[in-house]
Design a protein around this motif. Sequence first.
Motif, short mmCIF file in Angstrom:
data_model
loop_
_atom_site.label_atom_id
_atom_site.label_comp_id
_atom_site.label_asym_id
_atom_site.label_seq_id
_atom_site.Cartn_x
_atom_site.Cartn_y
_atom_site.Cartn_z
N ILE A 1 0.83 -1.21 0.00
CA ILE A 1 0.00 0.00 0.00
C ILE A 1 0.87 1.26 0.00
CG2 ILE A 1 -1.67 1.34 1.34
CD1 ILE A 1 -2.83 -1.33 2.32
N ILE A 2 1.88 1.27 0.85
CA ILE A 2 2.77 2.43 0.93
C ILE A 2 3.55 2.60 -0.38
CG2 ILE A 2 4.81 3.37 2.10
CD1 ILE A 2 3.75 2.01 4.67
N ALA B 1 10.34 3.74 -3.67
CA ALA B 1 9.49 2.69 -3.11
C ALA B 1 10.33 1.49 -2.65
CB ALA B 1 8.45 2.25 -4.14
N VAL B 2 11.34 1.13 -3.44
CA VAL B 2 12.20 0.01 -3.08
C VAL B 2 12.98 0.30 -1.81
CG1 VAL B 2 14.29 -1.25 -3.76
CG2 VAL B 2 12.43 -0.96 -5.39
N PRO C 1 11.72 -6.46 -0.65
CA PRO C 1 10.46 -7.23 -0.50
C PRO C 1 9.78 -7.41 -1.86
CG PRO C 1 10.56 -5.37 1.03
CD PRO C 1 11.65 -5.16 0.03
N LEU C 2 9.26 -8.60 -2.11
CA LEU C 2 8.51 -8.85 -3.34
C LEU C 2 7.25 -7.99 -3.38
CD1 LEU C 2 8.84 -12.73 -3.61
CD2 LEU C 2 10.01 -11.01 -4.99
N ALA C 3 6.76 -7.59 -2.22
CA ALA C 3 5.56 -6.75 -2.16
C ALA C 3 5.80 -5.40 -2.82
CB ALA C 3 5.15 -6.54 -0.70
N THR C 4 7.00 -4.84 -2.67
CA THR C 4 7.32 -3.56 -3.31
C THR C 4 7.33 -3.71 -4.83
OG1 THR C 4 8.61 -2.76 -1.44
CG2 THR C 4 9.09 -1.79 -3.58
N LEU C 5 7.95 -4.78 -5.32
CA LEU C 5 8.00 -5.00 -6.75
C LEU C 5 6.60 -5.30 -7.29
CD1 LEU C 5 11.26 -7.15 -6.91
CD2 LEU C 5 10.99 -4.69 -7.18
N ALA C 6 5.78 -5.97 -6.49
CA ALA C 6 4.39 -6.21 -6.89
C ALA C 6 3.66 -4.88 -7.08
CB ALA C 6 3.68 -7.06 -5.84
N ALA C 7 3.95 -3.90 -6.21
CA ALA C 7 3.31 -2.59 -6.33
C ALA C 7 3.67 -1.93 -7.65
CB ALA C 7 3.73 -1.71 -5.16
#
Length: 549
Positions: A179-180, A203-204, A355-361
């Motif tokens: 989200i961030i 973001a990364v 985090p894979l979550a950042t790349l997902a964003a």
Amino acid sequence: MNKQTSIFSNIKGDFSAGLVVFLIAVPLCLGIALASGAPLFAGMISGIIGGLVIGFLSGSQLSVSGPAAGLTAVVLTAITKFGAFDIFLLSVVIGGGLQLILGLIKAGTVSNYFPSNVITGMLTAIGIIIILKQLPHAFGYDANTEGDFTFIQVDGNNTFSSLLSAVNHISIGATLITIISIFIILYWSRIPKVNIVPAPLVAVVVGILLNTAFSGSELLALGSNHLVSLPVPNSFNDFIGQFTLPRFSVISDKEVWITGITIAIVASVETLLNVEATDKLDPLKRYTSPNRELKAQGIGNIVSGLIGGLPITSVIVRSSANINAGGKTKLASMVHGALLLVCAALIPVLLNKIPLATLAAVLLVTGYKLCKISIFKEMFKNGKYQWVPFVLTVIAIVFTDLLIGIALGMAVSVLAILRGNMKSSYFFRKEKYHTGDSIRLELAQEVSFLNKASILLTLDHMPQNITLVIDAHKTAYIDFDVLQTIREFKEIKAPQNNIKVILTGFKEVYKIQNTPDLTPEEQSKLTTAQVHTISTGNHKELLKQLQLN
């Protein structure tokens, strides 16, 4: 801006875009290698070659190449059958050699027959797939599916079952990071002065910092399976040891050649489709030679196979991310390749903190831009010949894979056109040509996308310093692709060659403006010349009469 943009004309923007593509490419390279049953570093090798070698040789300014997601099943089957990765590498070299031959014999012109509704459908479907495939990562469900873009995944699940599994494995820490990260990507550019730093990079960095801060919390901490996982060599010799040579002693094995031929065909089709789609996304509307692209891809695959990499194609996910990040020349692709090489060799430990979550964003935002509602609205406005194949292409790709979906979309597009044009005929009429005189291209009653290639080649080979009349008085239907080709020629290509284009007889429904009335002298010149008829698609005969062959 010059259509042939210099490689150094956008250094700042291309470095920024190359960095963004690099960040996206790392997990994709590793994920595709994992899904293919190959060594993880093989995916990195193909990403490096795709950026540095193909990026340098390609005629495309925006296309970014890397390991082929569409070939994961082929690679997995081949490696399992051969029982040795080095045998499979020989098939990659063979496939690259065949691609090079296809480029040399100019087989790439088949891409002129891809209708725009199918290409747009492919882009939209890829956007939807990116969103569906990245949502699990966004919520912290990081199963081994990175790089698997087919509906039925290698792990036996499908796109929707993975989404349902993600619901039962939500990580609060990963969700917060996603989200961030999305918030940063969408709004960072609006902050004065600091917006010179690329939003995805911010973001990364923030993602790494948040993950570090979460490490002390049992509720928010991310496990290693939620992070990038790049192989970490202990020494320079270990790094060099990750490169593998093909086993040339099996060159006479029939199965090796069959696999090589399969790689050449699938990789070539996927590349031509992706390059065509990338050209459509290009803000500068530049054209990529499909034959040059096949030669570049062929050389890239030969090099990849020789040093231990996977098959390579142009990749629309990376290409669209490149465009969205502000890339304008092939320098961005080369930067992405160089960063893959440097970071894989020198700082893999740092990359493994992302985090894979950042790349997902980053990918979720990219996917959204490819499948916005406005695209569907625009296609529906263009009539049933456009939206029916478009919608079916989207559905087919989402529920099967890229090549099957494209094949179904092409089949539906052909059937739709043939049904509406059972009695269609298409021909050119030209006036006897002398230097400086006029040429008349008279369109027939029905002009479908099947005539696009012939019209495109004819217009592209028109001599300089002429008056060209395109007469549509007899037409009842002109395909959307053909109209786009005519518009592009009149507005962009013709002025570059001092060609005066006169459009006449185009109906209002075509949304193309006819040339204002001619002077009596111009009208007399255009109507007194001798006329010849040229049959469908026989542009070579017309060019011969123009003494251009």
